[in-house]
Structure formats: structure tokens, C-alpha cells
Enzyme design. Structure first.
Site, mmCIF file in Angstrom:
data_model
loop_
_atom_site.group_PDB
_atom_site.id
_atom_site.type_symbol
_atom_site.label_atom_id
_atom_site.label_comp_id
_atom_site.label_asym_id
_atom_site.label_seq_id
_atom_site.Cartn_x
_atom_site.Cartn_y
_atom_site.Cartn_z
ATOM 1 C CB CYS A 497 -0.966 -0.009 1.181
ATOM 2 S SG CYS A 497 -0.184 -0.229 2.794
ATOM 3 C CG HIS A 806 -3.934 0.505 5.035
ATOM 4 N ND1 HIS A 806 -3.399 -0.358 4.092
ATOM 5 C CD2 HIS A 806 -5.074 1.020 4.482
ATOM 6 C CE1 HIS A 806 -4.187 -0.366 3.022
ATOM 7 N NE2 HIS A 806 -5.201 0.462 3.235
#
EC number: 3.4.19.12
Length: 852
Positions: A497, A806
Site C-alpha cells: 500500500c 496502512h
């Protein structure tokens, strides 16, 4: 009754041999801070280790004997010495830190390649486990060792009933350290009741780690009590590892086995020669069912719920051994009787080969010669793309590219870069007045003294983008700005990510996107660029953009998901081939990836990439420069910089700042000018702040601490001094990194209020008074004309900690789609007008706008 000495000869224990290795590292010349010298010692010692392994293998009948024990002991000590230097000492060197941070330093890059080779050899060595097993089996055991009461081999499973007996049984069988291999949140909710328990999250370590990495990286955000327990791991009789053993947690089970193998075979800092390592059969699920009264939840760990670890006191791991002066030779340490931990062993010499100094092998220099060719992706062994969990969806994948030879033949004929029309230095520099008369006739001499032996200079005007896209290449340029409103998600290829959010933001840069979609970037590839990949990174990036455009341009919906996402496998493999940090599936810092990608594209497209490096300024030239206005001096430095670094990436993204030291006693200054692609600004530790506050903090005058004081050339000694950073060049596209993590990886989650339109004119150096005197020349402005207003077009967001977080992104996709939110495969238009103003902002992307 007189003592009867045993006739059998025993091996020294693992702890004794480890002590010998540590003693050698601290006492025998390895106090050097020369990274190359230490690497040479490691290569030599590793060669000796391999020789001992060959001797062990040549023994036809491995009957226990003094000679055989010598071979195993010596092999273990050699291996331990290399591991201590490579894993403990070298990472603490300033030279190592510089090599990691300076991608331009060729020597540093070569040293890092050798270092990585040594780490790889240590981690993948398949002989040390057998050597350790042999030594353990043939060394004298402590008759009082409690762990001998359990007849289970280290590395095997034990049932929950046995663990309960160990923890609270009447026999008090020994001390136990529990290691919970689950996410911290699960650990907090419920875990085995024990005062000696730590949590090591399954995402925090990988196969290449050692016990040193566990302490320094995996447990960097752990509570102090857990860090202390881990540091004392060798004092426990047993270490029992467990996770949530079920079909839904196969990854955790794999990581559990990996951790057990690590503790048994790669414990270099603390040898677990008297500690057995077990796995809890059935994991926490079986334990909680069988002993629910022996489970407890954690209190006071709410800091981990939102990822805000700024309040934690993170510890620096202590050195394995203290630094000492040289006083012994290696052969003296190994051959003589040694009193280790109070146990006196009968003397017996090691093989005579070890009595000489460590031998040198010619292979070390060969590593330097061969390392320069390692950047070609197609020459590296292939990698298997990561497996994806969702087997029902077939993602479009970036296609594999042609071979390097095929690619070279397919490129349009490029005229030699050195044949480019170049203006002479005298024509390239025209008058900008100098405000100090003493510097009025110094520019020509300064340029002459500073000089690059470069055969070429960059043109006076930058590579054109805004006036006409046609100047970018000879291709059929059919991609118009209005057609750049495509949108598509990217599949997460295992913690990638950090990569996806940066790609999405960079594609919001219309000039960059257009250049790669119309393939005009090929006209800028410099196959001779010293630090480039011969255009391979640029090609893979272009292929990915084409794929995303193809699958994103036809989307008429307001959102997308995994059914329309693109998997960037080939691009990720290419990045990992160039920089090993991005090779595996570990989480990385997105701003570091952004810096890597822009640097890599720049080097591939660097028109001056094969020019010789700049010469350092002479002392006289440096004094002249210090007398000039910063506006003029920075412009001269930028022109010097462009003689070795000139590309479309420089024109689009790179700026410059000045870092000035000043002696508070005599007021002398020393200024260095630093180019940047990503500008990192500090985040003040306040409840809230604005982006302007961050720039104010970045440019404020800093009084240096005593140990950081500048050694003033005029005063001839360290003096009280200050440091001041001034932005001297602002780029077309400004990428701002909010420094939320400190040196200990604590995260500052302060909400930074950032505007849609940012005015940085006040932070731009403007000390030139425009007085023109004789013999002064003027430098091309290259866009450095105020005001400097910027429009926000992208935000890379980070939620969680650096190791377990994240990344997502917000990008302005233009008039049709507007602001969109990207979370790996999923994307959607924003739900409210100000949704993109978020507390999780980490990297901001701004484009310069001009008043009409």
C-alpha cells in the site's frame, strides 16, 4: 577422596564460544570505524569459516575427538565473529548511515552491496544449525539445568497441560518466557496469564531477521517491560511460542514457525544454549478452551489502539559487547586455557591454520568490480509474484517487457547526448547584480574555480511542458489533459500500500502522466547514465501507467473495486531488483518509496548522467560565495548542479534549500546548497498546527548543541553556532513530507491543517537588491519569480504505526471525477467537500499555479 578427572573431552559450550567471539570483536582491531576495512575482515573470516566447514565435511568418520571438536568450535567462532561485526557493529557506523541515505555515492553503494551479500550469507547459511547442534550435544551440560527434566526436543510442540504445569505446577520445573505471535490488539483483548510474556506481532518480522533484528525492529514500539524480558531471554529455562492456531490464521502459524527457527538457529546476540524453545500445540484457541481461568486481558495498552505511540519510551538496544582497546591476538585467545564464566577448561590448541593472522582473499576487490553491473533488471534472477488470497477475481496485470537487447533495438535512434547544443558558461551566465562590492567581479572566477570538467552544460531554458506538449517527443501525442481523468485501483501485493498511494498521487501530476502515456519519455533516456538502470525503471513505470489508463479510462461509475483493479507485479519486481528494500512483502515508508521512484526516474532520464562529478569549491571560491546574496549564490549552485543532473524530473519536481552554519563568536558563515525532490518538514508537538507552522519550524534558526557545534575555520576550534535553513528554489510540483516519526519511530499524530491553496512566497530567499554593477552577469531565472502559490492535488495518508500501518490516498483527478479516495483495489469519489483534509495526512502534493 581425590577428584578423578573424566577421560572424555568435551566441546566448549555455545555460551563459552560466543564469549570468545565477542572478546575477539572488542579486543582485536575491530574498533575501526572504517566500513571497508570491517567488511574486508568479515569476508576474510567468512572464508576461514567456509574452510573449516570443508574440513568438517571431509571427515569420513565423525568420531568424537579433540581434533573434531576443534573444527566445530573454530567454525562456530568464525561464524559468530562475522555475525557480530555485520549485524551489531557496522549498522552503528556513521559511514553505513551515509551510504544508506546517499544514493549518489557510488562507493557507499558498493559497500552496501557487499554488506547485503554478507547478511544474505549469514541468514541463508545451512551449516551453522548443524554446527550448533553438534556443539550442544557434545558440550558438558549443567547438572542443575532444570530444562533437562523435559524430554522434548527444542523446536517441537508441547501440550497445554504441560505448559500449565510449567507455569504453576508444584514441581516448579523452571522459568518460562511466553511469546504471543498475534496482532497487538488480539493480545490486549486476551492472552495467557503470566508475568513473563511478550507480544511479537506476526507482521513485524521476516525470514531474514535475526534475534538482533527482533529487538531493534520488531519490538521497537513494545512496552519497556516486554523489551526487558526479551533482553533476558537467555536466562529462562523455556521459551514457549504460541499464536491463534486455526485455518483462518495460516499466516500467523507460518510466522510462528519462522520465529521458533529464528530463536533456535539465528540467535547471534544471546545464545540460547541452555534454553529450550517450544511451540504450544493447538495455540491460544486450545489453551483458552482448556484453561479459561488462566487467561487475562491487558489494561493500559490503549496507546496501541489508534497507533499513537508518541508517548512510549522506546529504548535503544544495548551493544552486545563494550568497546575496548586492542590487547590480544586471535590465536592467543583461541589456543590458550580460557576461563569462561568461571569454568576452567583443559587446554587444547585449535588447528595450526588459525595461529596465523586472518588470511585475505582476493574476492573482496572482485565484489567492487562486479557490483557495478548489478543494476540491470534483466540480469537478475527472476522473482515469483506474490500469491493473492482472492482467487475468484482475475486482475489485469502489467505485461512483461521485452528483453534488454530487444528493447535497445526498438528505441528510436538517439543522437549522442554529448552532441547536444550547449551554451558556454559565459553565455549561460548573464547579469544578476551583487549587493556587496567586494564580490562584484567574482562570478567568472568562482565558476572557473568551482568547475566541473563536464563537456556539456544544460540549456538556458528548462525542458518545456506548459507551452506545448509536442516538444516532449516525436510520437503521436493523442493523450490530452482532458483525457487524464481515468481512475483505477491497485492490488496490494503484500503490504505494498505504501507503493500504491504514491503511484496514485504521482499520476495526479498531469505533465508526468502525459509524458509516460505518450511515450515521449523515451526521447530522454540516457543509456550511459552512471546511476541509471538503462531506462528499465522508466519502462516498467510507463507500462504500469498505460495499463492503469487502459482499465481506468472506460469507467463511468463513481467508484471501483477489485474487479477493475490492476496488479502491479512487474513494476514491484523491477523496484525490488533495483532496491532490495522493496523486494519482499514488508511494510515500507511511502515517502522513502516516493524519493526512490523519483530518483530512479531522474537517473534514467538524466541527460548529464555520464558527466564527471563536480569538483569541490576551493577555499577562496567558497569565501567569495559566502559574500554574495543567497539569491545569487544559490542560482550559481543550481547551474553547477545542472551540469551533472539535468532531466525532466528535475524540471518537474526538484527544488533547493540552503543550510547555513554561523559562528556566534566571529560571525563567519558556511552555506551548503542541497537539491530535493521531497521536502521533509517537522511537525511541531502541539495540539494542532498549520502547514505554515511546519515551514516556520523548518526554517527557524537552530542553536546547535555542544556536541554538534561547528568547527569554525576562522576560530580554529568548535564554537557556539547556529544553523538556518532557507528555501532557495521552489519547484513546479512541490512534494511535502510531514515528519511524523522521530528517530525512535514514535509517531506524532497532531492534526496539521493544510490549505487547498498554499502561498510559500514568504519562505523563499529574496535577499537580492537588484543593484547591477560592472562585470556582473545574470543567471537564467528558471521559473524562480515570485509569487509562489500552489494548488493541492494529492495526499498520501498513513494510519497506524510505521511497522504496522496502512496507506491510502486522495487525488484530484480533474474536472470530471474531482477528488477521489484510493484504498488499494477500491476507489471512490469523496463523500464531502472537505473529506481530503484529514488528520492522517503524511505526504502532500502541490502544483504551482500562476495568476492570470
Amino acid at each position: 577422596m581425590p577428584h578423578i578427572q573424566e577421560s572424555r573431552v568435551w566441546c566448549r559450550s555455545i555460551s563459552q564460544l560466543s564469549h570468545l567471539a565477542e572478546q575477539f570483536v572488542t579486543e582485536n582491531g575491530t574498533e575501526s570505524t572504517d566500513m571497508k576495512l570491517l567488511l574486508q575482515q568479515c569476508v576474510d573470516t567468512l572464508s576461514n569459516y567456509q574452510d573449516e566447514c570443508k574440513k568438517i565435511k571431509s571427515v569420513s568418520k565423525p568420531v568424537p575427538s579433540k581434533e573434531l571438536y576443534d573444527l566445530y568450535e573454530t567454525a562456530y567462532v568464525y561464524f559468530k565473529i562475522v555475525s557480530l561485526i555485520v549485524l551489531n557493529k557496522i549498522p552503528k557506523l556513521e559511514e553505513y548511515a551515509r551510504a544508506k541515505s546517499d544514493a549518489v555515492d557510488r562507493t557507499g553503494k558498493q559497500l552496501l552491496e557487499i554488506y547485503n551479500m554478507l547478511v544474505n550469507r549469514l541468514v541463508k547459511d545451512d551449516r551453522i544449525a548443524e554446527i550448533k547442534r553438534f556443539v550442544k550435544e557434545n558440550s558438558r551440560r549443567d547438572p542443575e539445568a532444570k530444562n533437562e527434566q523435559i524430554g522434548v526436543e527444542s523446536g517441537k510442540s508441547i501440550p497445554a497441560t504441560l505448559l500449565r504445569n510449567l507455569l504453576m505446577g508444584p514441581s516448579a520445573s523452571g522459568t518460562v518466557l511466553l511469546v504471543d505471535v498475534r496482532p497487538r490488539l488480539d493480545f490486549m483483548r486476551c492472552h495467557i496469564k503470566s508475568s513473563s510474556i511478550i507480544c511479537i506481532e506476526p507482521v513485524s518480522f521476516k525470514e531474514s531477521y535475526t534475534d538482533i533484528d527482533l529487538g531493534k525492529k520488531s519490538m521497537i514500539t513494545s512496552p519497556d517491560a516486554e523489551i526487558a524480558l526479551f533482553q533476558d531471554r537467555d536466562k529462562f529455562d523455556y521459551i514457549v511460542v504460541y499464536t491463534q492456531d486455526s485455518e483462518k490464521n495460516k499466516h500467523n502459524v507460518q510466522q510462528q514457525q519462522l520465529l521458533v527457527d529464528l530463536l533456535i538457529n539465528r540467535s547471534f546476540e544471546k545464545a540460547l544454549d541452555r534454553t529450550k524453545v517450544f511451540i504450544l500445540a493447538g495455540g491460544f484457541s486450545e489453551w483458552s478452551n482448556a484453561h479459561p481461568d488462566f487467561c487475562v486481558s491487558s489494561q493500559g495498552d490503549s496507546v496501541y489502539l489508534n497507533g499513537d505511540t508518541s508517548g512510549l519510551s522506546l529504548q535503544l538496544m544495548p551493544q552486545t559487547t563494550p568497546q575496548k582497546q586492542y590487547n590480544n591476538m586471535f590465536q592467543t585467545m583461541l589456543s590458550g586455557p580460557t576461563d569462561v564464566h568461571g569454568i576452567i577448561r583443559n587446554p587444547h590448541n585449535f588447528p595450526t591454520q588459525q595461529k596465523s593472522k586472518l588470511k585475505r582473499v582476493p574476492s573482496f576487490r572482485d565484489y567492487f568490480r562486479s557490483s557495478s553491473s548489478s543494476s540491470n533488471i534483466n540480469e537478475r534472477p527472476g522473482s515469483v509474484p506474490p500469491q493473492l488470497s482472492n482467487g475468484s477475481t482475475i486482475y489485469p496485470e502489467t505485461p512483461k517487457l521485452m528483453t534488454n537487447d530487444e528493447y535497445m533495438k526498438s528505441l528510436p535512434q538517439l543522437s549522442p547526448i554529448t552532441a547536444r547544443a550547449i551554451t558556454s558558461p559565459s553565455r549561460a551566465l548573464s547579469a544578476v547584480g551583487v549587493s556587496k562590492s567586494s564580490a562584484s567581479n567574482s562570478i567568472s572566477s568562482l565558476l572557473a574555480n568551482s568547475g566541473s570538467a563536464s563537456p556539456m552544460k544544460p540549456p538556458d531554458t528548462p525542458l518545456p511542458f506548459t507551452d506545448s506538449i509536442k516538444t516532449l517527443g516525436q510520437q503521436n501525442l493523442t493523450v490530452a489533459v482532458s483525457n487524464l481523468n481515468f481512475s483505477v485501483g491497485l492490488v496490494n501485493c503484500g503490504n505494498s500500500c505504501y507503493m500504491s498511494c504514491i503511484i496514485q498521487c504521482l499520476l495526479g501530476t498531469q505533465e508526468l502522466c502525459t509524458m509516460f502515456l505518450n511515450n515521449s519519455y523515451q526521447n530522454h533516456i540516457n543509456l550511459n547514465s552512471r546511476l541509471g538502470s538503462k531506462g528499465l525503471l522508466a519502462r516498467y513505470f510507463s507500462q504500469l501507467i498505460h495499463q492503469m489508463y487502459q482499465y481506468g479510462k472506460d469507467i463511468r461509475k463513481k467508484m471501483g473495486n477489485e474487479k477493475t483493479a490492476v496488479i502491479p507485479t512487474q513494476f514491484k519486481i523491477a523496484c525490488g531488483s533495483i532496491n532490495s528494500s522493496f523486494k519482499d512483502n514488508t511494510q515500507q515508508d511511502c515517502q522513502e518509496f516516493c524519493q526512490f521512484l523519483l530518483d530512479g526516474l531522474h537517473e534514467d532520464l538524466n541527460q548529464c548522467g555520464n558527466n564527471p562529478p563536480l569538483k569541490e569549491l576551493s577555499e577562496e571560491a567558497e569565501k567569495m560565495r559566502e559574500m554574495m546574496p543567497m539569491r545569487l549564490a544559490s542560482a550559481i549552485e543550481w547551474e553547477r548542479y545542472l551540469t551533472t543532473d539535468f532531466s525532466v524530473i528535475v524540471d518537474l519536481f526538484q527544488g533547493q534549500y540552503a543550510s547555513q552554519l554561523q559562528c556566534k563568536v566571529c560571525q563567519r558563515t558556511s552555506t551548503t546548497y542541497q537539491p530535493f525532490s521531497v521536502l521533509s518538514v517537522p511537525v511541531p508537538s502541539t495540539r494542532t498546527c498549520t502547514l505554515t507552522d511546519c515551514f516556520t519550524e523548518f526554517t527557524k534558526i537552530e542553536t546547535l548543541e555542544q556536541e554538534e557545534q561547528w568547527s569554525c575555520p576562522s576560530c580554529k576550534k568548535r564554537q557556539p553556532s547556529t544553523k538556518k535553513i532557507t528555501i532557495t528554489r521552489l519547484p513546479r510540483n512541490l512534494i511535502i513530507h510531514l515528519k511524523r516519526f522521530d528517530n525512535m519511530l514514535n509517531k506524532n499524530n497532531v492534526f496539521v491543517s493544510y490549505p487547498s491553496v498554499l502561498d510559500l512566497t514568504a519562505f523563499w530567499a529574496n535577499d537580492y537588491d537588484k543593484k547591477v554593477t560592472n562585470n556582473n552577469v545574470e543567471l537564467p531565472s528558471r521559473g524562480q519569480v515570485p509569487p509562489f502559490n500552489y494548488q493541492l492535488y494529492g495526499i498520501a495518508c498513513h494510519d497506524g504505526t510505521l511497522r504496522a500501518g496502512h496507506y491510502t490516498a486522495y487525488v484530484n483527478k480533474g474536472a470530471v471525477l474531482g477528488w477521489c479516495y484510493y484504498d488499494d483495489t477500491n476507489w471512490r469519489q469523496i463523500r464531502s467537500a472537505r473529506e481530503y483534509i484529514t488528520q492522517n495526512a503524511y505526504v502532500l502534493f502541490y502544483h504551482r499555479i500562476h495568476s492570470t
